[in-house]
Design an enzyme around this catalytic site. Structure first.
Site, PDB file in Angstrom:
ATOM      1  N   ASP A 231      38.167  39.169  41.857  1.00 20.23           N
ATOM      2  CA  ASP A 231      37.571  37.833  41.711  1.00 20.23           C
ATOM      3  C   ASP A 231      36.707  37.897  40.448  1.00 20.23           C
ATOM      4  O   ASP A 231      35.552  38.314  40.510  1.00 20.23           O
ATOM      5  CB  ASP A 231      36.735  37.515  42.940  1.00 20.23           C
ATOM      6  CG  ASP A 231      36.055  36.159  42.851  1.00 20.23           C
ATOM      7  OD1 ASP A 231      36.633  35.243  42.241  1.00 20.23           O
ATOM      8  OD2 ASP A 231      34.945  36.028  43.384  1.00 20.23           O
TER       9      ASP A 231
ATOM     10  N   GLU B  72      42.220  36.347  40.515  1.00 27.32           N
ATOM     11  CA  GLU B  72      42.083  34.936  40.878  1.00 27.32           C
ATOM     12  C   GLU B  72      42.219  34.060  39.652  1.00 27.32           C
ATOM     13  O   GLU B  72      41.578  34.287  38.627  1.00 27.32           O
ATOM     14  CB  GLU B  72      40.725  34.683  41.548  1.00 27.32           C
ATOM     15  CG  GLU B  72      40.571  33.258  42.025  1.00 27.32           C
ATOM     16  CD  GLU B  72      39.237  33.023  42.711  1.00 27.32           C
ATOM     17  OE1 GLU B  72      39.165  33.231  43.931  1.00 27.32           O
ATOM     18  OE2 GLU B  72      38.278  32.655  42.018  1.00 27.32           O
TER      19      GLU B  72
ATOM     20  N   ASP C 287      31.540  37.558  46.864  1.00 24.45           N
ATOM     21  CA  ASP C 287      32.522  37.927  45.841  1.00 24.45           C
ATOM     22  C   ASP C 287      33.459  39.020  46.352  1.00 24.45           C
ATOM     23  O   ASP C 287      34.646  39.037  46.031  1.00 24.45           O
ATOM     24  CB  ASP C 287      31.813  38.403  44.576  1.00 24.45           C
ATOM     25  CG  ASP C 287      30.775  37.411  44.087  1.00 24.45           C
ATOM     26  OD1 ASP C 287      31.079  36.620  43.174  1.00 24.45           O
ATOM     27  OD2 ASP C 287      29.656  37.415  44.630  1.00 24.45           O
TER      28      ASP C 287
END
Length: 206
Positions: free
Chosen positions: A7, A76, A149
């Protein structure tokens, strides 16, 4: 199959590794759920110059890729039409992760936040807290992954495992089949594409 999810972010970068069944193997549907390997948040200090922060992040990403040797790395994909500086730093970190994988011959994939949320929770606009709780249940973790996260990186890896059709949760209270999860993700992705044209996409902190 060892899957790494990232991420991306420059101040906080979620990173996680899971083990999922091999995609495409006979009898893979109905195989055990993905299992937790590792998760953390990589950080750089916002007061440092950009080039030094990128160098630090690159070193941390390479250390993780070298240590865990994933068979695929997922990043992502973030859509945004505002806060260009944040989008730029997020894209730069995503690029560093891709280079770390490509330099070792590791394939790279990308999924949008809505795809990931829909695959894990069944709802493309699910709040972070719901994603955290579902990740905890799916991986049978003793507590929630913190900060969010790290949970997002785990969710990304889980999403890819289920998209490949290689894993079905044995707990039917979570979901019923990998195909149903991904169908929900595809519907969410189509809605996201519509919203992108209207400038309603969410922002991500660098």
């Amino acid at each position: 199959m060892r899957i790494m999810g990232i991420d991306p972010g420059l101040t906080r970068c979620g990173i996680a590794v899971i083990e999922g069944p091999k995609a495409g193997l006979p009898g893979s549907i109905g195989s055990p759920k993905p299992t937790f390997v590792a998760a953390d948040v990589l950080r750089t200090h916002p007061n440092k110059d950009l080039e030094f922060r990128l160098a630090e992040m690159s070193a941390q990403l390479n250390e993780w890729v070298e240590r865990y040797r994933p068979e695929i790395l997922l990043v992502e994909r973030v859509f945004a039409q505002h806060n260009v500086s944040t989008v730029m730093t997020t894209a730069q970190v995503a690029g560093l992760a891709m280079v770390a994988a490509a330099s070792r011959g590791i394939p790279v994939g990308q999924h949008t936040p809505s795809e990931v949320k829909a695959a894990v929770t069944g709802y493309g606009d699910a709040p972070k807290e719901q994603v955290q709780h579902m990740v905890q249940r799916i991986l049978a973790l003793p507590k929630l992954s913190q900060p969010a996260d790290a949970a997002d990186a785990l969710a990304l890896a889980i999403c890819h495992s289920w998209r490949q059709g290689s894993a079905v949760a044995t707990d039917t209270s979570i979901q019923t089949t990998a195909q149903q999860r991904w169908a929900a993700a595809e519907r969410a992705a189509r809605r996201t594409g519509y919203r992108a044209g209207r400038g309603r996409m969410g922002k991500k902190s660098s």
